[in-house]
Design an enzyme around this catalytic site. Structure first.
Site, PDB file in Angstrom:
ATOM      1  N   LEU A 283       0.560  -1.179  -0.065  1.00 46.06           N
ATOM      2  CA  LEU A 283       0.176  -0.046  -0.082  1.00 46.06           C
ATOM      3  C   LEU A 283       0.809   1.153  -0.065  1.00 46.06           C
ATOM      4  O   LEU A 283       1.878   1.341   0.514  1.00 46.06           O
ATOM      5  CB  LEU A 283      -0.867  -0.023   1.418  1.00 46.06           C
ATOM      6  CG  LEU A 283      -1.976  -1.114   1.327  1.00 46.06           C
ATOM      7  CD1 LEU A 283      -2.595  -1.149   2.394  1.00 46.06           C
ATOM      8  CD2 LEU A 283      -2.662  -1.359   0.033  1.00 46.06           C
TER       9      LEU A 283
ATOM     10  N   GLY B 105       1.064  -5.184   1.494  1.00 49.10           N
ATOM     11  CA  GLY B 105       0.226  -5.229   0.416  1.00 49.10           C
ATOM     12  C   GLY B 105       0.378  -6.054  -0.841  1.00 49.10           C
ATOM     13  O   GLY B 105      -0.225  -6.704  -1.500  1.00 49.10           O
TER      14      GLY B 105
ATOM     15  N   ASN C 224       4.268  -7.432   6.821  1.00 47.93           N
ATOM     16  CA  ASN C 224       5.181  -6.492   7.639  1.00 47.93           C
ATOM     17  C   ASN C 224       4.682  -5.416   8.407  1.00 47.93           C
ATOM     18  O   ASN C 224       5.401  -4.522   8.988  1.00 47.93           O
ATOM     19  CB  ASN C 224       6.568  -6.221   7.274  1.00 47.93           C
ATOM     20  CG  ASN C 224       6.264  -5.305   5.819  1.00 47.93           C
ATOM     21  OD1 ASN C 224       5.386  -5.349   5.268  1.00 47.93           O
ATOM     22  ND2 ASN C 224       7.502  -4.389   5.920  1.00 47.93           N
ATOM     23  N   GLU C 225       3.454  -5.362   8.383  1.00 49.43           N
ATOM     24  CA  GLU C 225       2.597  -4.113   8.828  1.00 49.43           C
ATOM     25  C   GLU C 225       2.994  -3.698  10.144  1.00 49.43           C
ATOM     26  O   GLU C 225       3.142  -2.561  10.599  1.00 49.43           O
ATOM     27  CB  GLU C 225       0.858  -4.286   8.808  1.00 49.43           C
ATOM     28  CG  GLU C 225       0.419  -4.146   7.730  1.00 49.43           C
ATOM     29  CD  GLU C 225       0.650  -5.298   6.518  1.00 49.43           C
ATOM     30  OE1 GLU C 225       0.151  -5.280   5.522  1.00 49.43           O
ATOM     31  OE2 GLU C 225       1.392  -6.361   7.041  1.00 49.43           O
TER      32      GLU C 225
END
Length: 281
Positions: free
Chosen positions: A88, A133, A157-158
């Site tokens: 994202l 994303g 890996n957010e």
């Protein structure tokens, strides 16, 4: 196939040329009518970020292929060396209006609903790193082949950015690797190098980079050897509960995202992350 939510906006310059190639700004799509296989290449330098425009184009390209009787399968890959998709676009989530965050998140949902529920066979040819994303796009496909390069990594890996992968990202991940691996990987925000990704089942196989598309075509032929309807009904049966869960909670999920991303502490985390990326360049 069901159409989820509102129709995405038509981006400028999306043309269907006589050779069944769509040429547009960020994604190149070529359909080989004799085999029924489309090739979709991300070409949005520098890192194929999933911006609002990119997501919209991606959804529309999928919809066009889905509605084209000549198309039975799509291979998704990148035209940019060393990167599949960086995920994202953080600039879409930083310093913008609540309305913008809502529109952006609806586009993220739309893409996943389309890709995860697609009637086509979807093969991800992951020819570079694929965080967050980008990993979700690969996870949503039927089969994942990755270039055999330990420098390339993939994962959700957010947590490293101080944000949380939404429930439907998590569901998609759990369905691929199982609960325990997903739990550990999500909490630590792991990016798994290609060999480890294979060991965890996050990708189905590794091949040398120059053989990636050849292998993707061979896998596609194997999947297309089955009667479409049997495969499609099976896929729908396996994935329906997860899809239905987002559809039932779609507005709530958008509201949660907007509330979360608007928090000053989260905005600060994202600004710091962007600064760090700038320094790395």
């Amino acid at each position: 196939p069901p159409v989820w939510g509102r129709a995405p906006r038509q981006p400028p310059g999306l043309l269907l040329t006589p050779g069944r190639a769509f040429s547009n700004n960020k994604i190149q799509v070529d359909l080989d009518e004799s085999s029924g296989i489309a090739m979709m290449k991300f070409k949005s330098p520098p890192v194929n970020s999933l911006s609002l425009d990119f997501l919209t184009e991606f959804s529309i390209s999928l919809e066009k292929l889905e509605n084209d009787r000549a198309c039975r399968g799509v291979i998704i890959t990148s035209a940019i060396p060393k990167i599949f998709s960086s995920g994202l676009d953080i600039t879409e989530m930083c310093g913008k209006s609540m309305e913008h965050y809502g529109e952006f998140w609806r586009a993220v949902q739309e893409l996943w609903l389309r890709l995860y529920s697609s009637n086509m066979v979807t093969v991800a040819a992951v020819n570079g790193s694929s965080p967050a994303g980008g990993c979700l796009v690969a996870l949503s496909c039927d089969y994942r082949i990755m270039a055999e390069n330990p420098k390339f990594s993939i994962g959700l890996n957010e947590a490293q950015l101080g944000i949380v992968a939404p429930f439907w990202f998590k569901d998609t991940f759990v369905n691929v690797v199982g609960h325990r691996i997903a739990e550990r990987s999500l909490q630590l925000g792991c990016l798994h190098p290609a060999p480890e990704a294979l060991k965890l089942g996050l990708v189905d196989e590794l091949v040398p980079e120059e053989k990636l598309l050849e292998k993707a075509s061979a896998v596609m032929a194997q999947w297309l050897a089955l009667p479409d309807h049997a495969r499609q009904l099976t896929k729908s049966m396996m994935r329906k509960a997860v899809l239905d869960r987002l559809v039932a909670h779609r507005e709530e999920d958008i509201k949660n995202f907007v509330t979360f991303i608007s928090k000053e502490s989260i905005q600060k985390s994202l600004r710091m992350y962007m600064e760090m990326l700038k320094k790395k360049k």
